[in-house]
Each structure stands twice: as structure tokens, then as C-alpha cells.
Design a protein around this motif. Structure first.
Motif, short mmCIF file in Angstrom:
data_model
loop_
_atom_site.label_atom_id
_atom_site.label_comp_id
_atom_site.label_asym_id
_atom_site.label_seq_id
_atom_site.Cartn_x
_atom_site.Cartn_y
_atom_site.Cartn_z
N ALA A 141 0.84 -1.19 0.00
CA ALA A 141 0.00 0.00 0.00
C ALA A 141 0.87 1.25 0.00
O ALA A 141 1.93 1.27 0.63
N TYR A 142 0.43 2.25 -0.72
CA TYR A 142 1.16 3.53 -0.75
C TYR A 142 0.15 4.67 -0.64
O TYR A 142 -0.89 4.67 -1.29
N LEU A 143 0.48 5.64 0.21
CA LEU A 143 -0.29 6.88 0.31
C LEU A 143 0.69 8.04 0.27
O LEU A 143 1.72 8.04 0.96
N GLY A 144 0.38 9.03 -0.55
CA GLY A 144 1.27 10.17 -0.66
C GLY A 144 0.49 11.45 -0.88
O GLY A 144 -0.63 11.44 -1.39
N CYS A 145 1.09 12.57 -0.47
CA CYS A 145 0.48 13.88 -0.72
C CYS A 145 1.54 14.85 -1.20
O CYS A 145 2.73 14.73 -0.85
N ASN A 146 1.11 15.81 -1.98
CA ASN A 146 2.00 16.79 -2.58
C ASN A 146 1.36 18.17 -2.42
O ASN A 146 0.24 18.40 -2.89
N TRP A 147 2.08 19.09 -1.76
CA TRP A 147 1.55 20.44 -1.48
C TRP A 147 2.58 21.46 -1.94
O TRP A 147 3.76 21.35 -1.62
N ARG A 148 2.14 22.46 -2.70
CA ARG A 148 3.05 23.46 -3.22
C ARG A 148 2.55 24.87 -2.89
O ARG A 148 1.89 25.53 -3.71
N PRO A 149 2.86 25.38 -1.70
CA PRO A 149 2.46 26.75 -1.33
C PRO A 149 3.52 27.76 -1.76
O PRO A 149 4.62 27.81 -1.20
N GLY A 150 3.21 28.56 -2.75
CA GLY A 150 4.14 29.59 -3.18
C GLY A 150 5.44 29.00 -3.68
O GLY A 150 5.46 28.14 -4.57
N LYS A 151 6.56 29.42 -3.09
CA LYS A 151 7.87 28.96 -3.53
C LYS A 151 8.28 27.64 -2.87
O LYS A 151 9.32 27.08 -3.21
N PHE A 152 7.50 27.14 -1.95
CA PHE A 152 7.81 25.88 -1.27
C PHE A 152 7.07 24.72 -1.94
O PHE A 152 6.04 24.90 -2.59
N SER A 153 7.62 23.54 -1.76
CA SER A 153 6.96 22.32 -2.20
C SER A 153 7.26 21.24 -1.18
O SER A 153 8.41 21.06 -0.75
N PHE A 154 6.21 20.52 -0.76
CA PHE A 154 6.35 19.47 0.23
C PHE A 154 5.73 18.18 -0.28
O PHE A 154 4.63 18.18 -0.82
N ASN A 155 6.46 17.07 -0.13
CA ASN A 155 5.97 15.75 -0.50
C ASN A 155 6.12 14.81 0.68
O ASN A 155 7.17 14.78 1.33
N LEU A 156 5.06 14.09 0.96
CA LEU A 156 5.08 13.10 2.03
C LEU A 156 4.51 11.80 1.48
O LEU A 156 3.46 11.79 0.86
N GLY A 157 5.23 10.70 1.68
CA GLY A 157 4.77 9.41 1.19
C GLY A 157 5.09 8.31 2.16
O GLY A 157 6.10 8.36 2.88
N ALA A 158 4.24 7.29 2.19
CA ALA A 158 4.46 6.14 3.07
C ALA A 158 4.03 4.87 2.34
O ALA A 158 2.94 4.82 1.77
N MET A 159 4.89 3.87 2.36
CA MET A 159 4.58 2.59 1.73
C MET A 159 4.65 1.48 2.78
O MET A 159 5.62 1.38 3.53
N SER A 160 3.61 0.68 2.81
CA SER A 160 3.54 -0.46 3.72
C SER A 160 3.63 -1.75 2.91
O SER A 160 2.90 -1.92 1.92
N VAL A 161 4.52 -2.63 3.31
CA VAL A 161 4.70 -3.92 2.64
C VAL A 161 4.60 -5.02 3.68
O VAL A 161 5.24 -4.95 4.74
N SER A 162 3.78 -6.03 3.41
CA SER A 162 3.67 -7.16 4.33
C SER A 162 3.53 -8.45 3.52
O SER A 162 3.08 -8.44 2.38
N GLY A 163 3.90 -9.54 4.16
CA GLY A 163 3.85 -10.83 3.47
C GLY A 163 4.87 -10.92 2.35
O GLY A 163 4.62 -11.59 1.35
N LEU A 164 6.03 -10.26 2.51
CA LEU A 164 7.10 -10.33 1.53
C LEU A 164 8.02 -11.50 1.92
O LEU A 164 8.79 -11.40 2.88
#
Length: 639
Positions: free
Chosen positions: A553-576
Motif C-alpha cells: 500500500a502507498y499513500l502520498g500527498c504533494n503540497w506546493r504553497p508559493g515557492k515551497f513544495s512538500f511531498n510526504l509518502g508512506a509505503m507499507s509492505v507485508s507478506g514479503l
């Protein structure tokens, strides 16, 4: 600052939770609540993974994804750049459900014993040649062992990547048994000269750098790029470095014809540290790969097609090293492989609502491999050739689109192979699609299985698989929220396995399997400068394989306020599963990544990124622990 924004940093850095998936979901929801409240009148953010797009991988001609019989994921340039990786796979693993690749360090994959870079798609392993990697529609794999070389596929060369989740053998033949990863190379969009460069450094002496120059003047355009990647590694004897370059030119001869040529050259050097319990000494791999292509394309009102030539070459020099108490290798493994081919196709609109694609493929591949050039010759200049013809037809009837195709391929080893595919798509309204398909895929025995080592068997037949897919996609909120759900069932037969016959171990077509699963994708543009994308895949295998997670599973968000840009992502892996059998070992982990950048000028950004921010201890390859929290920082220039 809102309460959600105050809680978010502390929550991400909290100790490991027993319910890792809940932690990921809560993290992204908090980010959405906190950031979307601030998102207004700022710089628009690009979609990272479009769920409504035109693609070429499913038919060779650009058509809507909704009309294709099998699901296709599209990963665009923005998501590729935001991964800050020199290879293409970190972005793909995050954005494509059902796709996974093993890793063993900060960067780099290597080849041979102890190497990572094994690609799995719906339980099909590319290490065995069951997932095909293409560059602009040309097949890419090491011809002797039949597997892709993960270090060869560079992010800086790619404009976008299309991943067919399900057999693509009708169009691309062998090795597309489980799917195809088509890397579409970059081309200038507007006139003028444009330069982009990126340099970053950080943990474990890691450095990544890339430079790309695109030029367009009237009918002529060109792209030149170079990438360099190196690290000392987080373990002793785990250094890696690679350098790759691309050169591509295109000329529009007329309104209906153009000609293009390209060349990619890559060299990678890696060290194999061995497992923690058995450290390796002097384990190295020196890999050189070359890919070239020449294309003549035409486009008329009712006819579109191309004539493509390609040639790939590789040289691998490998020192398998030794463990404690052993001796240095007297000889190194040397392998040289090549593959040349031609493909011709034309798509014709015979009448309203119809599109027929017909094509012809031919390729010759082979090589030689040895350790001691006198006593240990594994493949003595062996060659295999194959040629095929195919047709693929689409016919629109009201709100329905019917798809059917067949490929007839002849191989110099085993003869003829027939590959059918059929599907139907229904669009009851704009932005809604329902699709059903049945597709056959196959894999030709590679040279290793046919000719090399004691288990070789020249009587092997192709592996075969049938995949049955149902896909539903729906757009909501005027297209700002896009969703897609795929369900699949796949059976395989004639799988090549090592069996014991009359006391002798030998490769035989003895294996069977049945996989089924579900894949979910969504992208939601909450505001003009803020979006969320997510995907989840579930895989059930009746015969468990290593390197193919049950849940991802992967969830991510991308926010770009003005001159800034922020990315946050998380990946969950199970049963590998890292190993199978009675004492099988599996791995479960959560990888949280974050990136922040600031636009200093119109042409320069500075940025920092962190990976494995929860500092989790995990492995994707048995005995090769991944690094803890890592940090990189750098500068990006666009002129």
C-alpha cells in the motif's frame, strides 16, 4: 498553524506501531486536513500518476486507457523527478499497484549472486524473464540469462512510463508473460534550448547527479543527458557507482513523416558484501550496457505506424568473491550478449469506430559466457532467432468497445506459438469505464536454461499463462477524484523448474501456478496546489515466491504553497517472503519518505529528502539489511 500541522511531524517520528497501516492512513489524512486548509491561490501541482490518459503500450497507437482490455498505469515526469533517484524503479514501485522490486542498499542493484533488482508484477518475476522492460517499445533484457538489468533504466531519460498489468505478449512476444514496463524517452515540447541539472549528496557518502539538455528548432529536436550515481554503502564492501548517458535526435521530414535515432550507454560497478552471516570478499560486478534505436514513423488521417530498428549489447565481468576461509577466484566470469531486431506496424481506421493494428517483429539474440576460457565455457556463441506477425482490432459499438488480437510467433528452438487476447470495455457515461479481458502470455526458455550448466535441457518449451481481468474506473468531482479497481485471476503452466529425472537434476516444463488478487488506485486533487494519490494491491499465490509481497500500500500527498513544495509518502509492505519452505522467512515494513524544496529563483531550487524516516530494520533480500534513516540534500537547476 493548525492542530493537524502541529501533530504531523511528531506522529511520523513516533516509535513503530503494531498497526502500521493505520499509522500511514492517519498520517496522510492529517496532512490532508492540515495542508488543504492552507491551499489557495498558489502554484498548481502536477498529477503524479494519471488515471485518465492516452497510452501507446497497449496498442502501439495512442489511445485512451479506458479503451484498453488490460489495466495500464501511467507514471509521469513529475513523479519520476520527485523520487530523486537515478534509476526509474523507486517512482514506479510507489505509483504502480502490484509492482515491486527488491533492494539491498542506498542505491544500485547489481547483477549475479546476491544482487537485488528483481522485478515482480502480480507475482511474475522479471528475474526469470516474465516481465518485459521496453524502451520506446524496444525489448530490453540480458540475452543470455533473459532478465532485465535494473541499473540500466535511468530516470533522467524518461518522459513517462507505462506499465501494463497483465500479459502483453500479443504485441511484444516473449517475456511479457506477466506485463510490460515501457519507458517513453524524453523529447522537447517547445522550441529553444533548455537545460536541467540536479546534484545531491548525503548519507553514506552518496552522490547523485544528472544533466539534460533539450533542443528544438523547427522540425529538428534533440536530447542529450548524463547521469552519475555513487555511494560508499551502509555496509562494508557495499560500494556502488554508475554512469549513464543518452543521445536522441528527431527530424520531422514532412507533416506526415519523421525519423528519430537514439543511443543509451551505461556502466555500473558494484560490490557484493554478502549476507550478514556470511560476509563476502572481493565480490564485484562490472556491467556495461548499450542500447541503440532508429525509427521511421508516419501519421496520416486514417493510417499511423512506424518501422523500428534496434540493437542492444552488454558485457558483464563478475567476480563471485569468496567467504571466510575461502580462496580468491582464479578466473572471473565473462559474459557478452547482444540482441538486434526490427518491428513494423501500421494502425488503420477501416471505417468509423474501427481501428486495426497489424505488425511484424523479428529479432536475433545470443552471446557467449565463460569463466576459464579453456575449461569453463558456458555458452559458446549460441544464437536464437524469432519472428512473428500479429493483428489487434478495436471496434466501437455505441458505448461498447470490443478488442481482439492474435500473435503467431516462430522460434528457432521450439517452433510456433499462438497468442490470443480478447476484451470488452463499456462506458455508460463520461469518466466511467468497465472492462473485461482474457489474455495469454508466454516466455521463451532462455539460453541459460537451454544450454548452460548441468541442468540444461535443449528440449524445453515456452512457459504459458492465462490472465482474466475485470477493471472498473470512475471519475468524481468533475474529474478531480479518479479511481480504479482491478481484479485478476492468472494460471500458469509449463513453468520451467529443476526436477530430478532418473537421478539427474534437469530443467523441465513441470510447474503450474494460480494467482489472484486485487489492485486499487486513486488520485484526488483537493486544491489547485494540493493532491493525494494512493494505491493498494493484494496478491494471493498458491505457490509462494520470494520478492512478491502479499500486501503493498502507498499513500502520498504533494503540497506546493508559493515557492515551497512538500511531498510526504508512506509505503507499507507485508507478506514479503525472503525464503520459502518449512523455515521460510518473511518481511513486513513501513517506509516513510519526505521531501521539501524551495524555489530560490525562477531557475533554481534547493531541496532535502529523507527516507526510512521511521528507521525501520527490514530486508527485501534475505541476509541483506536495508539502511536506517537516510538524508539527502541538493540543488536543481532549470534554464
Amino acid at each position: 498553524m493548525s492542530k493537524a500541522n502541529i501533530l504531523l511531524p511528531a506522529y511520523i517520528c513516533a516509535p513503530n506501531s503494531k498497526n502500521a497501516m493505520k499509522k500511514i492512513i492517519t498520517t496522510v489524512i492529517l496532512a490532508a486536513l492540515g495542508l488543504s486548509a492552507l491551499a489557495s491561490n498558489d502554484v498548481p501541482v502536477e498529477q503524479t500518476d494519471t488515471l485518465s490518459n492516452s497510452v501507446v503500450t497497449g496498442t502501439r497507437k495512442a489511445v485512451s486507457r479506458d479503451l484498453l482490455p488490460v489495466p495500464v498505469s501511467v507514471v509521469g515526469r513529475h513523479a519520476i523527478e520527485q523520487s530523486d533517484a537515478n534509476d526509474i524503479f523507486p517512482a514506479l514501485v510507489e505509483q504502480v499497484p502490484g509492482l515491486y522490486i527488491t533492494t539491498r542498499g542506498v542505491t544500485g542493484y547489481s547483477v549475479s549472486n546476491g544482487a537485488a533488482g528483481s522485478i515482480s508484477l502480480r507475482g511474475f518475476a522479471a528475474g526469470s524473464g516474465r516481465v518485459l522492460v521496453l524502451i520506446d517499445g524496444h525489448p530490453q533484457f540480458e540475452a543470455i540469462y533473459g532478465h532485465p538489468v535494473a541499473d540500466e533504466y535511468l530516470a533522467g531519460d524518461a518522459e513517462r512510463v507505462e506499465v501494463t498489468r497483465g500479459p502483453a505478449s500479443v504485441l511484444y512476444g516473449s517475456n511479457a508473460m506477466g506485463g510490460a514496463i515501457n519507458i517513453i524517452t524524453r523529447k522537447p515540447a517547445v522550441d529553444g534550448n533548455h537545460i536541467s541539472a540536479k546534484a545531491m549528496g548525503g548519507s553514506y557518502g552518496t552522490f547523485r547527479g544528472s544533466f539534460t539538455d533539450t533542443y528544438k528548432n523547427g522540425r529538428f529536436s534533440a536530447v542529450a543527458g548524463i547521469n552519475h550515481d555513487r555511494t560508499a554503502g551502509h555496509r562494508e564492501n557495499s560500494a556502488f557507482n554508475s554512469t549513464g548517458g543518452m543521445l536522441k535526435g528527431e527530424y520531422q521530414v514532412s507533416d506526415n513523416w519523421n525519423i528519430s535515432a537514439n543511443a543509451d550507454l551505461m556502466r555500473a560497478y558494484s560490490e557484493n558484501p554478502g549476507t550478514v552471516s556470511q560476509p563476502m570478499f572481493e565480490g564485484t560486478a562490472d556491467v556495461k550496457r548499450l542500447m541503440t534505436g532508429l525509427s521511421f514513423a508516419n501519421s496520416y488521417d486514417k493510417v499511423e505506424g512506424a518501422l523500428n530498428f534496434y540493437y542492444n549489447w552488454g558485457e558483464h565481468i563478475i567476480n563471485d568473491g569468496y567467504t571466510q576461509g575461502g580462496k580468491p577466484r582464479e578466473f572471473l566470469f565473462n559474459g557478452v550478449d547482444y540482441m538486434g531486431g526490427v518491428n513494423l506496424f501500421e494502425s488503420i481506421n477501416l471505417f468509423k469506430g474501427n481501428n486495426l493494428t497489424a505488425g511484424f517483429d523479428a529479432k536475433l539474440y545470443g552471446g557467449n559466457a565463460y569463466r576459464d576460457p579453456v575449461k569453463e565455457i558456458y555458452a559458446d556463441h549460441k544464437k536464437i532467432n524469432e519472428y512473428a506477425g500479429y493483428v489487434f482490432d478495436q471496434y466501437a459499438i455505441g458505448k461498447f468497445m470490443l478488442n481482439a488480437g492474435i500473435r503467431v510467433e516462430n522460434n528457432s528452438v521450439y517452433g510456433l506459438e499462438m497468442v490470443p487476447q480478447a476484451g470488452i470495455a463499456f462506458s455508460p457515461e463520461q469518466g466511467t469505464s468497465l472492462k473485461l479481458s482474457a489474455s495469454k502470455g508466454f516466455r521463451t526458455p532462455n539460453m541459460r536454461e537451454l544450454y548452460m550448466y548441468a541442468v540444461a535441457n535443449e528440449e524445453l518449451l515456452p512457459e504459458e499463462a492465462w490472465s482474466y481481468d475485470f477493471t472498473a474506473s470512475k471519475a468524481f468531482l468533475d474529474g478531480r477524484l479518479n479511481t480504479e479497481l482491478s481484479l485478476f485471476y492468472t494460471t500458469g503452466s509449463n513453468i520451467i523448474e529443476v526436477t530430478v529425472v532418473d537421478g539427474k537434476r534437469q530443467n523441465r516444463n513441470a510447474g503450474e501456478f494460480a494467482n489472484n488478487g486485487a489492485e486499487l488506485s486513486l488520485s484526488y486533487r483537493i486544491a489547485s496546489n494540493f493532491n493525494i494519490n494512493a494505491n493498494y494491491s493484494y496478491l494471493h499465490m498458491d505457490k509462494v515466491l520470494v520478492g512478491a509481497p502479499e500486501h503493498k500500500a502507498y499513500l502520498g500527498c504533494n503540497w506546493r504553497p508559493g515557492k515551497f513544495s512538500f511531498n510526504l509518502g508512506a509505503m507499507s509492505v507485508s507478506g514479503l517472503w525472503l525464503s520459502t519452505g518449512e523455515n521460510g522467512v518473511s518481511s513486513n515494513y513501513v517506509d516513510v519518505k519526505a521531501r521539501a524544496s524551495y524555489k530560490v529563483t525562477d531557475w533554481m531550487d534547493i531541496f532535502a529528502r529523507g527516507e526510512n524516516l521511521l528507521n525501520q530494520k527490514y530486508e527485501t533480500l534475505l541476509g541483506f539489511p536495508m539502511p536506517g534513516a537516510t538524508v539527502l540534500a541538493g540543488i536543481s537547476i532549470n534554464l
